[in-house]
Motif scaffolding. Sequence first.
Motif, PDB file in Angstrom:
ATOM      1  N   UNK A 142      -1.739  28.932  61.661  1.00 16.41           N
ATOM      2  CA  UNK A 142      -0.520  27.939  61.051  1.00 16.41           C
ATOM      3  C   UNK A 142      -0.793  26.846  60.534  1.00 16.41           C
ATOM      4  N   UNK A 143       0.206  25.995  60.143  1.00 16.57           N
ATOM      5  CA  UNK A 143      -0.385  24.670  59.556  1.00 16.57           C
ATOM      6  C   UNK A 143      -0.776  23.832  60.725  1.00 16.57           C
ATOM      7  N   UNK A 144      -1.031  22.697  60.285  1.00 14.28           N
ATOM      8  CA  UNK A 144      -1.662  21.724  61.456  1.00 14.28           C
ATOM      9  C   UNK A 144      -0.904  21.293  62.326  1.00 14.28           C
ATOM     10  N   UNK A 145       0.428  20.780  61.855  1.00 11.69           N
ATOM     11  CA  UNK A 145       1.459  20.321  62.839  1.00 11.69           C
ATOM     12  C   UNK A 145       1.799  21.160  63.918  1.00 11.69           C
ATOM     13  N   UNK A 166      -4.887  13.536  62.172  1.00 14.77           N
ATOM     14  CA  UNK A 166      -4.639  14.323  63.663  1.00 14.77           C
ATOM     15  C   UNK A 166      -4.189  13.331  64.487  1.00 14.77           C
ATOM     16  N   UNK A 167      -3.245  13.536  65.546  1.00 18.64           N
ATOM     17  CA  UNK A 167      -2.811  12.908  66.501  1.00 18.64           C
ATOM     18  C   UNK A 167      -3.844  12.370  67.234  1.00 18.64           C
ATOM     19  N   UNK A 168      -3.574  11.066  68.287  1.00 19.89           N
ATOM     20  CA  UNK A 168      -4.549  10.692  69.385  1.00 19.89           C
ATOM     21  C   UNK A 168      -4.514  11.616  70.633  1.00 19.89           C
ATOM     22  N   UNK A 212       1.006  21.150  55.302  1.00 22.83           N
ATOM     23  CA  UNK A 212       0.127  19.809  56.076  1.00 22.83           C
ATOM     24  C   UNK A 212      -1.055  20.229  56.788  1.00 22.83           C
ATOM     25  N   UNK A 213      -2.068  19.513  56.668  1.00 22.52           N
ATOM     26  CA  UNK A 213      -2.262  18.201  56.040  1.00 22.52           C
ATOM     27  C   UNK A 213      -2.684  18.331  54.574  1.00 22.52           C
ATOM     28  N   UNK A 214      -2.840  19.481  53.913  1.00 23.89           N
ATOM     29  CA  UNK A 214      -3.157  19.694  52.473  1.00 23.89           C
ATOM     30  C   UNK A 214      -2.367  18.975  51.289  1.00 23.89           C
ATOM     31  N   UNK A 215      -0.837  19.093  51.650  1.00 23.57           N
ATOM     32  CA  UNK A 215      -0.099  18.281  50.847  1.00 23.57           C
ATOM     33  C   UNK A 215      -0.388  17.091  50.745  1.00 23.57           C
ATOM     34  N   UNK A 281     -13.794  15.933  53.162  1.00 20.48           N
ATOM     35  CA  UNK A 281     -12.729  16.125  54.316  1.00 20.48           C
ATOM     36  C   UNK A 281     -13.494  16.964  55.226  1.00 20.48           C
ATOM     37  N   UNK A 282     -13.460  16.361  56.600  1.00 17.58           N
ATOM     38  CA  UNK A 282     -14.259  16.815  57.715  1.00 17.58           C
ATOM     39  C   UNK A 282     -13.420  18.171  58.506  1.00 17.58           C
ATOM     40  N   UNK A 283     -14.266  19.076  58.818  1.00 17.05           N
ATOM     41  CA  UNK A 283     -13.295  20.152  59.556  1.00 17.05           C
ATOM     42  C   UNK A 283     -13.775  20.189  61.229  1.00 17.05           C
ATOM     43  N   UNK A 284     -12.914  19.921  61.974  1.00 17.58           N
ATOM     44  CA  UNK A 284     -13.122  19.772  63.353  1.00 17.58           C
ATOM     45  C   UNK A 284     -12.702  20.806  64.336  1.00 17.58           C
ATOM     46  N   UNK A 285     -12.997  21.243  65.257  1.00 20.97           N
ATOM     47  CA  UNK A 285     -12.635  21.849  66.371  1.00 20.97           C
ATOM     48  C   UNK A 285     -11.776  21.090  67.286  1.00 20.97           C
TER      49      UNK A 285
END
Length: 318
Positions: A142-145, A166-168, A212-215, A281-285
């Motif tokens: 799915x998209x990030x949001x 990314x939200x806090x 999102x967030x690519x756009x 751009x970093x990739x996170x888990x």
Amino acid sequence: MSDLPWSSSVATPPFTLRQLAYLVAAAEAGTIVGAAELVHVSPSAMSDAITELERLVGERLCVRRKAQGLTLTSAGVRAVADARLLLRGAHELYAALHTSTDALVGPLAIGCFPTLAPTVLPPLLSDFGASHPRLDIEVIEADQDHLVELLDSGRIDVAFVYDVRLPGRVKRTTLFALPPHVLLPANHPRATDPVVRLKDLIDEDFIMLDAPPSRENVLTTFAAQGLTPRIRHRTGNPEVVRSLVGRGLGYGMLIQRHSDFSDAKGFPLVMKDVSPPIPPVAVDVIWSADLMPTPRAEAVIAFAKAANWPLPAPVPVS
């Protein structure tokens, strides 16, 4: 004195986990019929269970209208959120009691941003899955949001995403980083250039990954160079970006690198680094900051942190 119908820590509440599960299913499906299909019961049984739950708690939890689906009341929103936590705890208790060994057992839901799936999912489903054969691993792309929403609800345990906006309310650890690159059809005039400049492409059509967030990241990248792309097509699927670029309908920009730069259907592509260089751009888990990670989630986080991710080699820059 408490006005609740139970007061002791060992007393049982009047409702059941099954009734809570039906309420959560109804909230997720949006209709009684859809929820009944999810949990394999009749719609009437689903409706009766929710009605009885409302009677027991003395609150209307949802509004049910024919042909309009189901809408949660404010009390229902709170009840669904709390019910998810209770059901999560019940599943963890069952998993802990179901095995007398240290083996990981039970469900593990992993979220993944679609462009990361070719890199992230194969090691997870093969290497990690082979090490823990009693896990029931589910993958949701799915998209990030949406992935963050699924983490908040407890629907997924971890997610693999780009470290952008990314939200806090999530915890994270960075796995690797990649700079965005440009995709060109193989017959493009600049296909043989060692690198390309965005300003040299700005008058051409752009195929945009509109998820999102690519756009937001792409538009920010162009704006940082005082440029605005001429967007011809938008798509939420990175493979569509690759296909349209291969057919000469424009150029594209992606972060995740494919090790194979040609389309098997006869529309080859080239991948080019950008000059001036774009910050990687970093990739996170990521996982929820509010929900305690399960032992299964902790195991996949540890695996991700220690993994030697099979990243394609970057395009040489001369």
